[in-house]
Write a protein that holds these residues in place. Sequence first.
Motif, short mmCIF file in Angstrom:
data_model
loop_
_atom_site.label_atom_id
_atom_site.label_comp_id
_atom_site.label_asym_id
_atom_site.label_seq_id
_atom_site.Cartn_x
_atom_site.Cartn_y
_atom_site.Cartn_z
N THR A 1 36.67 30.45 56.86
CA THR A 1 37.23 30.05 55.46
C THR A 1 37.77 31.64 54.49
N GLU A 2 37.13 32.58 55.05
CA GLU A 2 37.43 33.85 54.33
C GLU A 2 38.20 34.72 55.09
N LEU B 1 30.93 39.21 48.43
CA LEU B 1 32.45 39.21 48.23
C LEU B 1 32.96 39.17 46.92
N ASN C 1 42.79 28.98 52.93
CA ASN C 1 43.19 30.50 52.26
C ASN C 1 43.24 31.54 53.27
N ARG D 1 37.95 37.83 54.93
CA ARG D 1 37.05 38.81 55.38
C ARG D 1 36.22 38.36 56.74
#
Lengths: 723, 279
Positions: free
Chosen positions: A117-118, A100, A304, A120
């Motif tokens: 948490t991402e 990432l 996020n 992606r």
Amino acid sequence: MRVRYVNAFVSLFLLCIFEPGCGTQVQGTPSPPEVQFHPQQFQRPENCLPCHQRQYNELHSAVKSGYRNVSPLFNGLEAAGNFASGGLLRPVYHDSTIVLPDGTILNTNMYSSPILTETRQVQAGFCFSCHNADAEILGENPALREVPQLAGLGTCNPAPPAGQQCFQPQLFRPLRDYVNVDSNGNQVLPATPGGNPPTGAQPSLAAAGITCDYCHDENGPDLKRSFQMDGFGNVSLLFNQSDVKVGPFAFPVAVKNGFHVASNNQNLIAFLTAGAFCNTCHDVRVPNRNLTAEEHNINQGGQNVSYFRLENLSTEWQIGPYNSTSNPFGAVVRCQDCHMSLFPYAGSKTYQVGDMTVTSPIPGVFATDYAAVPGVATDDNAPLQMRKVVEHYFTGVDVPLMSPAELSTRLGPNYPDPYATGSDTHGVPNGLGTRRQDLLKAAVRVSLSKTDTSAQLGQKLTVRLEAVSLTGHRFPSGFSQERTAYVQMSVTDNNGFLLYQSGYVVDKPHPNTGETAPDGNLDDEDLEHLHAIVDPGMHTTTYTSGTGTNGGNNLLFEVGPDDGPDARVYVGASEGLVLFRNELTHIFLPGQAIGRTDPSTGAPVTAQGVHFEETFQAALANAVDNFRSLQPLQPRTYDYEIQLPTQQQMQSIGVTIQGPLHVHAQVNFEHFPPVFLRFIASATSASGPSGNNLNLMNEQRIDQYLKNVESIASDDATVTLTP
Amino acid sequence: MKKQYRYLAMIFIALAVMLAAVFAQTQTYTPGEFQSTNPNYPKPDPFYFEGRIDWNLLGISQPQNAWDYMERGIHYQDDMDDIPDAINDYQTSLSMNSLQKGTCQIVTAAMVNTDGGTLPAQLTPPPCMFTVRLRLGYLLEQTNSSSAIELFQEVLQIDPQRLGVNTLIAETYVIEAQQSTDPTTQQQDYANAITAYQAELALSPVTPQSIALTDDMANNSKVHWELAQVYETTGQDSLAVSELQSYLQATQWHSDDYPWRIALAKSQIQTLQAQIAMN
């Protein structure tokens, strides 16, 4: 002693000051219990068939089992999302080496990430995780992996490190290419992307989609993967891969040969039989920032990950009247009470909703039958009890856009005909098409009783249409930004002369998908509030991110003559189409290309301000209006202020208007808007971003299988014509 | 410490603990329960939710901000048919989201990164809303046309490409012209209406690409119809004929809410062409 008490209170008080959660009932999310039963890999439904023939047959015809995984629309939608993102919607697994931007490795997907948490991570397997979580879990083992991770996820801009590939859309295969195996169980692929399954191919586990195991291996909600820590949405469900199966009954008769055991865990049984179980999947939250409603993952480290609500069905039910006793049936009506019961074939009830008197089917009535096949399911032919049993049809508003022959080719022989006739032993129609139509006819009621009773030529006539949803969620729900319910309304004179129409369609050509002249079919026509055509994108040898090559924006976006949705919502005008469809919005920021070209300069047209525009590509949406659909048990009145023609105008065209006037209104249901299907057709054609015809959607399929359900509710009124 | 003071201290501490617990409960969240915030009350990020949310779902007992007042106004207008109270709430909303007072701003390219990724969560002052302006303007069309036009113009400042706004401006000029007894004012109003209608058409032009995609030789039948009526009213018969022909082209594949207008347009064309020939 007392000093110790005081010290204890003081200590507690001080702790409370520094501990924000003090005083609440904060509980840790439950750890998966230790498995004390034999491990048992997820299985195909056929393994359950010998003992649960009825349930197998019912599930076989449910769109979520089987059909969805080979559906040309689901596959096309997933493909279009991948073209827009550079393949990011495909799953990654633990052996991924994707780095990432922050330098960390992306090796967990939407299901396998302990906490999302991402963005992606949410994107990785975004569609596949819900529709095929078991296959995705098994895919952590490369030997069992059906859907591979794509090479070069993301983009070629900038170029990837030496030795690594870019995303190559020309190699992209629809998900359904991967769900075939040979007679030895080895995966076989079509010769070309999107091609027919190889001769002799059989459906794999992933072809079965939502299987028996998917539900009966449940192990409670996964709170940490739900964005609001409530077990809602995006398959926030724990699985237990063992031979213990959770059913609705505690302590059933032992299963023959110990094929499985039945869970006696009352919590898991209660969960399976509650709406909460369905909630784990039937909210779908897309990891795009919503520019008009900030929401993000509230789990630790998840701040996020922002999202918008695509499917909001579970939330709608959770906060609605059917998840309470304040409804006409005086009891909580669960998802299972309408979608797994004899509903709508178990009698009806008449009741009052606001000032409307309505009659609708009774939910929560179940057949009495055996839960397993007597003489087959138990050791020593131990007798089984007749019980209240649930249906496994899971009927909703969807019906396959494929022929029975195509379905059998991809899902195995004897796939049920969606339009079969006759009924089962419980009196439920065999054909999904019939069940779907009957369910829709239970969904909504309309009344014209508040319409003006008299009118005069040259003056305004106000038609007042009251509509109420009787569904447990809003109507329509699910993919409610495309599922379409609308009011078709007409005012005619006593000779049938048409004075006003709304919610109408016109047979017309569709050159963009090869229909060069009107074809006599009205089911493939869009409503006349808006004329839109979506850019399908185009193939480039090197993948380039963005809408310039991958499409999704509106090539054409014009107001139509029946513009009710915008006029009613934003302007407050009493005119035009009453559309219950929700809306995905793309908010363009100043300077962004909106998808069209200036005819004089050939340059891209850019937003001059903050420009809100409906989008039919969910991947581009950054706002959503989920409040155009009808709220359950909350009647709404929609006015139509209709300008009647003057006597002189009618004379000039040789018409004499004869009273009384007749007002007719009916609610129609449209599977999906043709503009949306034509976008999917174009985007997955040879001229789309992959450069290959993926054989998913095309004009012929739209013509043949897009069957709308008309007049699920209706009313009529008569208006006296005064001189 | 004397015995009675110790008891008082313990009672005080116990109360403090209880109060802390109560306050903490309002700020924290119990996992596994349905989300703690109202999922139907949107928090701007940075734009306001434009449109209508069912009032009963919002949980607003007393409006606190421009958006709350707008939503209550919509509730009054759509659900209660209470236009005076709707207008009051829209006006209150606008007083809190006003370009003139500097309580809202027009977002321009200079303020945002156009990739959409770094847009700030909050803008100060917040963005101007368009729904409240459109709704109030529409309700004022008949009684205060100049205010209505001003509001519609502000919407065009927010989004110059928003469809239908120029049509609303044009309609309001026509209303103003019809209400006026002054020929000069009428002439100017009709001229303004024509300009606005043409601006609307320019937003969705017929191009070789659009024809190839749809076979439509014209679009926006409503504007062509209305424009033809203005031309006819102002004695510009040739232009009226041209607009009626465009109207017929635009309805070829789309018909009309008022389908009899198609026959009427053909009749009007014949009449107007006869008049033109006579002149």
